[in-house]
Design a protein around this motif. Structure first.
Motif, mmCIF file in Angstrom:
data_model
loop_
_atom_site.group_PDB
_atom_site.id
_atom_site.type_symbol
_atom_site.label_atom_id
_atom_site.label_comp_id
_atom_site.label_asym_id
_atom_site.label_seq_id
_atom_site.Cartn_x
_atom_site.Cartn_y
_atom_site.Cartn_z
ATOM 1 N N UNK A 117 -10.863 -37.929 5.664
ATOM 2 C CA UNK A 117 -11.086 -36.544 5.267
ATOM 3 C C UNK A 117 -10.218 -36.135 4.104
ATOM 4 N N UNK A 118 -8.968 -36.602 4.137
ATOM 5 C CA UNK A 118 -8.042 -36.311 3.042
ATOM 6 C C UNK A 118 -8.557 -36.908 1.734
ATOM 7 N N UNK A 119 -9.199 -38.108 1.837
ATOM 8 C CA UNK A 119 -9.757 -38.724 0.638
ATOM 9 C C UNK A 119 -10.902 -37.901 0.087
ATOM 10 N N UNK A 120 -11.744 -37.349 0.986
ATOM 11 C CA UNK A 120 -12.850 -36.504 0.511
ATOM 12 C C UNK A 120 -12.304 -35.277 -0.203
ATOM 13 N N UNK A 121 -11.284 -34.683 0.384
ATOM 14 C CA UNK A 121 -10.636 -33.515 -0.222
ATOM 15 C C UNK A 121 -10.122 -33.860 -1.619
ATOM 16 N N UNK A 122 -9.445 -35.014 -1.697
ATOM 17 C CA UNK A 122 -8.851 -35.452 -2.954
ATOM 18 C C UNK A 122 -9.926 -35.668 -4.020
ATOM 19 N N UNK A 123 -11.024 -36.325 -3.632
ATOM 20 C CA UNK A 123 -12.083 -36.599 -4.596
ATOM 21 C C UNK A 123 -12.721 -35.314 -5.084
ATOM 22 N N UNK A 124 -12.812 -34.293 -4.199
ATOM 23 C CA UNK A 124 -13.399 -33.036 -4.650
ATOM 24 C C UNK A 124 -12.519 -32.400 -5.718
ATOM 25 N N UNK A 125 -11.202 -32.548 -5.603
ATOM 26 C CA UNK A 125 -10.321 -32.021 -6.653
ATOM 27 C C UNK A 125 -10.537 -32.785 -7.964
ATOM 28 N N UNK A 126 -10.753 -34.115 -7.848
ATOM 29 C CA UNK A 126 -11.040 -34.891 -9.067
ATOM 30 C C UNK A 126 -12.283 -34.349 -9.754
ATOM 31 N N UNK A 127 -13.344 -34.093 -8.953
ATOM 32 C CA UNK A 127 -14.595 -33.623 -9.562
ATOM 33 C C UNK A 127 -14.381 -32.266 -10.220
ATOM 34 N N UNK A 128 -13.557 -31.412 -9.590
ATOM 35 C CA UNK A 128 -13.276 -30.099 -10.184
ATOM 36 C C UNK A 128 -12.656 -30.262 -11.570
ATOM 37 N N UNK A 129 -11.652 -31.140 -11.674
ATOM 38 C CA UNK A 129 -10.972 -31.322 -12.964
ATOM 39 C C UNK A 129 -11.933 -31.862 -14.013
ATOM 40 N N UNK A 130 -12.700 -32.911 -13.626
ATOM 41 C CA UNK A 130 -13.566 -33.544 -14.621
ATOM 42 C C UNK A 130 -14.657 -32.586 -15.060
ATOM 43 N N UNK A 131 -15.178 -31.767 -14.113
ATOM 44 C CA UNK A 131 -16.242 -30.841 -14.510
ATOM 45 C C UNK A 131 -15.713 -29.769 -15.447
ATOM 46 N N UNK A 132 -14.409 -29.466 -15.368
ATOM 47 C CA UNK A 132 -13.850 -28.502 -16.323
ATOM 48 C C UNK A 132 -13.778 -29.085 -17.731
ATOM 49 N N UNK A 133 -13.590 -30.404 -17.834
ATOM 50 C CA UNK A 133 -13.432 -31.004 -19.151
ATOM 51 C C UNK A 133 -14.722 -31.208 -19.900
ATOM 52 N N UNK A 134 -15.851 -31.086 -19.209
ATOM 53 C CA UNK A 134 -17.148 -31.338 -19.846
ATOM 54 C C UNK A 134 -17.495 -30.232 -20.843
ATOM 55 N N UNK A 135 -17.955 -30.622 -22.024
ATOM 56 C CA UNK A 135 -18.428 -29.666 -23.021
ATOM 57 C C UNK A 135 -19.912 -29.916 -23.237
ATOM 58 N N UNK A 136 -20.673 -28.836 -23.327
ATOM 59 C CA UNK A 136 -22.126 -28.978 -23.532
ATOM 60 C C UNK A 136 -22.414 -29.745 -24.821
ATOM 61 N N UNK A 137 -23.287 -30.726 -24.729
ATOM 62 C CA UNK A 137 -23.637 -31.506 -25.903
ATOM 63 C C UNK A 137 -22.570 -32.481 -26.341
ATOM 64 N N UNK A 138 -21.489 -32.592 -25.565
ATOM 65 C CA UNK A 138 -20.398 -33.474 -25.946
ATOM 66 C C UNK A 138 -20.672 -34.898 -25.525
ATOM 67 N N UNK A 139 -19.789 -35.792 -25.974
ATOM 68 C CA UNK A 139 -19.896 -37.181 -25.589
ATOM 69 C C UNK A 139 -18.522 -37.649 -25.109
ATOM 70 N N UNK A 140 -18.472 -38.892 -24.612
ATOM 71 C CA UNK A 140 -17.202 -39.413 -24.102
ATOM 72 C C UNK A 140 -16.164 -39.447 -25.221
ATOM 73 N N UNK A 141 -14.920 -39.146 -24.919
ATOM 74 C CA UNK A 141 -13.916 -39.002 -25.991
ATOM 75 C C UNK A 141 -13.462 -40.335 -26.566
#
Lengths: 120, 141, 178
Positions: free
Chosen positions: A36-60
């Motif tokens: 369960x702790x791992x699921x919690x942790x992964x959800x935080x990862x997804x939160x961070x990565x989704x914040x970094x996404x820019x519309x129309x952007x590509x991998x840095x």
């Protein structure tokens, strides 16, 4: 309607986070708690990565010849990249503790452990 | 596990490729996706696969526990050593610009060394963790 | 769509009681997360997540399970009401908090305005490495990464200390116990 679509990814993250949180506080088995702790942790990862996404952007990663490409934010990627590896190292530490608890108490069930603690 | 012929043969073919891929990820990390963290994990995954199929004793023949322990510490030492080296060459701690004549070349060299340190530590940490989890089982049985 | 799939897996983890199935689902969950990271342009992170989550982490969980035993103690007393209330309250509060968040993919979000433009614009000239994630990881945020490596080192040492057979020191005690 546009509001709902724009915030959809955050809501999924929150649902996942709460699912992990529920497993941690309701399950009495220590290994399931760690899952369960791992699921919690992964959800935080997804939160961070989704914040970094820019519309129309590509991998840095800079591509030769295209000077005006839009790149997504590399900073959350760096933070999460290291956090994943540190996360597995700390998970291994938690699992090592569970192994020691099993050897000391003969069980990995939290209630059984507190019962045998009260008997002493 | 002694008679799993298909598993053993496939693993023998796959393990060198996984290791090669780990080195590619390690040293090509400046240009494409990859770097020390990923390379360390992939390299340790190849050794763990070997350990799962051929047994812990065979894995300890391939890579001795003391070697892993030295690797675990030396990765952090390489990282810190690069920082101290840049300090001695007149820059700030972990300021790679002073490592070579040209600041950009210095940055390249510094990043390469640091990723190497990260890769060695991560691989050694994962292999150590596997050694102790798997070793616990064999002593119990 | 993929995100919804993750939710399905998470709820399956809640309801399953077999620990082996839970661990397998956790590996699947990591793999789906890695695909989502690719969709969100984080190729380096996806790489790491696929190698760590589906590979190392699953092996470690299974190793622990073989040491502690697969069976869970059935049946459990139903005491699920309080956790559900706590979880729903926290979730509703967090969702209320998201109404002020910038939308997904918004180029004007505060995250994109702070230090990120400097990394994106200057790192090809200053560091000369095409992969910006590497240059930020190793050069701009070198101290941070040094700390992370130290944490991994410490975790490795700690597992070694915890799982070392320390009975070797006193063979008499070992005889009595066994």
């Amino acid at each position: 309607m546009n509001d709902l679509l724009g915030l959809y990814s955050y809501w999924i993250v929150i649902v996942l986070m709460m699912a992990g949180f529920y497993v941690v506080i309701s399950s009495s088995n220590l290994i399931k708690k760690i899952a369960g702790l791992n699921i919690f942790q992964t959800s935080v990862f997804i939160l961070y990565i989704s914040m970094g996404k820019v519309d129309g952007g590509t991998a840095p990663i800079v591509v030769e010849g295209s000077s005006n490409a839009i790149y997504s934010n590399p900073l959350p990627h760096v933070l999460i990249l290291t956090a994943i590896v540190v996360g597995v190292a700390t998970t291994a530490l938690a699992l090592a503790l569970v192994v020691r608890i099993k050897e000391a108490y003969g069980t990995v069930d939290e209630e059984a452990i507190s019962e045998s603690d009260n008997e002493l | 596990m002694r008679y799993h012929l298909v598993l053993r043969t496939v693993a023998k073919i796959l393990i060198p490729l996984i290791m090669l891929f780990a080195f590619y990820v390690q040293f090509h990390g400046d240009y494409g996706p990859g770097g020390g963290f990923q390379a360390g994990v992939i390299f340790s995954a190849s050794l763990i696969l070997y350990g799962l199929i051929f047994g812990l004793a065979a894995l300890k023949q391939v890579i001795r526990p003391w070697v892993v322990r030295v690797m675990l510490a030396s990765g952090v030492l390489i990282y810190g050593g690069v920082g101290v080296a840049s300090l001695l060459l007149g820059g700030n701690f972990l300021d790679y610009g002073v490592l070579a004549h040209d600041p950009v070349h210095g940055q390249h060299l510094g990043i390469l060394l640091i990723e190497l340190g990260v890769g060695i530590t991560v691989a050694a940490a994962m292999i150590t963790i596997y050694f102790f989890f798997a070793g616990r089982k064999t002593t119990k049985q | 769509m993929l995100l919804a799939f993750l939710v399905v897996i998470a709820f399956a983890v809640i309801h399953l009681r077999d620990l082996v199935a839970i661990i397998m689902l956790a590996g699947l969950y990591s793999l789906v997360t890695a695909i989502i990271f690719v969709v969100m342009d984080a190729v380096d992170v996806a790489f790491t997540e696929a190698a760590v989550g589906a590979g190392i982490s699953t092996v470690l969980m299974l190793a622990t399970l073989s040491l502690t035993g697969r069976l869970r103690r059935e049946p459990r007393r139903p005491r699920a009401l309080i956790p559900i209330i706590v979880v729903i309250l926290t979730g509703v509060t967090l969702i209320y908090g998201t109404f002020d968040m910038p939308h997904y993919g918004d180029p004007d979000a505060p995250v994109q305005q702070h230090v990120a433009p400097r990394y994106i614009n200057d790192s090809p000239n200053e560091v000369g490495v095409p992969n910006m994630v590497t240059s930020v990881l190793a050069s701009y945020r070198g101290f941070d990464t040094l700390g992370e490596v130290a944490v991994i080192f410490t975790a490795g040492i700690a597992v070694m200390v915890l799982l070392m057979n320390r009975r070797r020191r006193s063979p008499d005690e070992d005889k009595e116990q066994s």
